[in-house]
Design an enzyme around this catalytic site. Structure first.
Site, PDB file in Angstrom:
ATOM      1  CG  ASP A  44     145.156  34.156  92.070  1.00  0.00           C
ATOM      2  OD1 ASP A  44     146.027  34.701  92.793  1.00  0.00           O
ATOM      3  OD2 ASP A  44     144.061  33.737  92.520  1.00  0.00           O
ATOM      4  CG  ASP A  72     143.746  42.234  93.789  1.00  0.00           C
ATOM      5  OD1 ASP A  72     144.641  41.765  94.506  1.00  0.00           O
ATOM      6  OD2 ASP A  72     142.584  41.783  93.760  1.00  0.00           O
ATOM      7  CD  GLU A  96     144.439  37.022  97.629  1.00  0.00           C
ATOM      8  OE1 GLU A  96     144.023  37.627  98.632  1.00  0.00           O
ATOM      9  OE2 GLU A  96     143.993  37.231  96.471  1.00  0.00           O
ATOM     10  CG  ASP A 124     150.095  39.408 101.290  1.00  0.00           C
ATOM     11  OD1 ASP A 124     150.400  39.676 100.107  1.00  0.00           O
ATOM     12  OD2 ASP A 124     149.265  38.525 101.578  1.00  0.00           O
TER      13      ASP A 124
END
Length: 522
Positions: free
Chosen positions: A144, A175, A209, A236
């Protein structure tokens, strides 16, 4: 006569005190100088002694390069926007689910890979290793993105994936779809080349997220817990390669976040008697709350520079600064108060100095001539690693200092535990090796992530959580994060694929080489 003797004794005492202070200062400076000259940031693993695991070269053909860029652009064009914990673009998320098998046919057809859809839109990939004795690890990214509108001033539509001067523009380019696509593309190429991992691993792709990961990441973790999974480490998003972003630093630095700041969302509210604007009754709910908010903005949380992971950051980078910064960075035990005062002058520096306070929402009033009986404001705080959620709430209560202002914690958690970056920390050292394999010119340092990631949900599966992607940030680029003109260079996205192609193979080492024999943590 007696007075003369007293003055003489006092004079001698002052001279002795002055001499003592001077000697103490000289001793402190000597210790600081010795530390500056002897701090061995290169102490650690001898990379040449690593067991060889990269049997498949990190390179792609011209045809593969065209295909990986095509896949990446397609991913950016799918507007997988999360608006709130209860509202996301489910149509786009479903479209992304259908897109993945088309982009990575080998991953989805390989008998080595098990794929599961979790919580309707998140994805879990399981890749077993040939050696069951080796503990698996996990790679995380999220599908997302935050909202974006062309009217905000983008040079290219935010979901167009248009290329301008060698950069692909679009929401999610940094991102975090560069992570999603980089990981899966690397696995696709490895499988096509006949690779089978020695150490098993998981890939977790969350779909929410940006709105706390309460459905995606939490359900993936619950599924793994039900199967008794334990992880060697988690990697991550979080930090990146910073080139020209840290003032005074010579050369680029790759920062591996070993923790992330905590979070608190606090509602402040005031209730008073309503009235007509023609007959005001003194301080209104808006006035009382505004004063409280002003006190919070004017009285910042305490400085804590040097008490958290940021101390390791500066000491690892110290040798890349020129004097006097090199001297200062090597000795935060002495100079952290001075450095904190300088860093707090800029917002990005201030984020490393303390728990930050941001008033993000303020609501009150229903009509022009009615004195509102109720006012509320929301304050967002990112908690320094040396602070705590409880400590933050106590500090807010003390600073507001007005019993008429009600305080309510909407959401919050403590700073994440600090993962090891020692010579024996498997995850950290494999990440570091892969960075240096990919970018030999960078300096690697541990750090702290000022934002929050899905990785915080994985603390029950491992105590070794790291946050890094090989995304390059140059001056001005950090503003693109959640901002206008988010973009990534074509070259840098290809570097993501090559990074993970190396990384997955580097993880196949059975154990780390013996430490170099120094006491410094790297």
């Amino acid at each position: 006569m007696a007075g003369h003797r007293v003055r003489s004794a006092l004079c001698k005492l002052l001279k002795a005190a002055g001499l003592g202070a001077a000697l103490l200062l000289l001793a402190l400076l000597a210790v600081a100088l010795l530390r500056t000259l002897t701090l061995d940031v290169h102490a650690g693993l001898q990379l040449a002694r690593w067991e060889k695991t990269d049997s498949i070269p990190a390179q792609v053909s011209a045809e593969e390069r065209a295909q990986l860029l095509h896949n990446f652009r397609e991913a950016i064009r799918i507007p997988t926007v999360s608006f709130s914990p209860t509202e996301c673009n489910t149509t786009a998320l479903q479209q992304f689910t259908h897109f993945l098998p088309r982009a990575f046919p080998t991953v989805f057809s390989s008998p080595l890979v098990k794929h599961e859809v979790v919580a309707n839109y998140s994805h879990l990939f399981t890749v077993p290793g040939s050696d069951p004795e080796l503990q698996p690890y996990m790679l995380l990214s999220h599908i997302d993105v935050v909202p974006a509108a062309e009217g905000d001033g983008w040079d290219a539509p935010p979901f167009s994936a248009d290329e301008i001067d060698g950069f692909i523009y679009g929401r999610g380019t940094i991102d975090n779809k560069q992570g999603v696509m980089g990981i899966l593309q690397a696995l696709e190429y490895l499988l096509q080349r006949g690779y089978r991992p020695r150490r098993g691993f998981y890939i977790g792709l969350g779909h929410d997220e940006e709105v706390h990961g309460l459905q995606g990441a939490q359900n993936i973790v619950a599924l793994l817990q039900s199967r008794g999974a334990r992880l060697a480490f988690v990697l991550d998003e979080g930090m990146a390669v910073l080139d020209g972003v840290i003032g005074g630093l010579q050369g680029p630095a790759a920062i591996i976040a070993i923790s992330e700041k905590g979070h608190a969302s606090v509602k402040l509210s005031v209730t008073t008697a309503p009235g007509h604007s023609s007959m005001p009754l003194g301080q209104s709910s808006i006035g009382i709350l505004s004063a409280a908010v002003t006190r919070l903005e004017q009285n910042l949380m305490p400085r804590m520079l040097g008490l958290g992971p940021e101390r390791g950051t500066f000491e690892h980078l110290a040798h890349k600064f020129v004097f006097p910064l090199k001297f200062i960075m090597s000795n935060l035990w002495l100079f952290s108060p001075l450095l904190a005062r300088v860093m707090e002058l800029k917002p990005d520096g201030n984020a490393f100095v303390r728990t930050t306070t941001a008033v993000t929402m303020f609501h009150s009033g229903v009509k022009l001539n009615i004195i509102p009986p109720y006012a509320e404001a929301f304050v967002n705080l990112r908690i320094h690693s040396a602070h705590s959620l409880q400590g933050v709430l106590e500090d807010i209560h003390s600073t507001v200092g007005d019993e008429r202002v009600k305080m309510e914690l909407v959401h919050g958690f403590d700073p994440l535990p600090i993962s090891s970056y020692s010579e024996t920390a498997f995850g950290y050292q494999v990440i570091k090796k892969t960075i240096l394999d990919t970018f030999p010119q960078v300096t690697v340092a541990p750090g702290v992530c000022v934002g929050n990631t899905d990785s915080r949900h994985y603390v029950s599966l491992t105590d070794q959580i790291y946050r890094f992607l090989p995304t390059w940030f140059r001056p001005g680029d950090p503003r693109r994060f959640h901002g206008v003109n988010e973009r990534i260079s074509v070259k840098n996205f290809e570097e993501h694929v090559l990074f993970f192609l190396r990384f997955i193979q580097n993880c196949d080492v059975r154990k780390l080489p013996e430490p170099h024999g120094t006491g410094h943590e790297l």
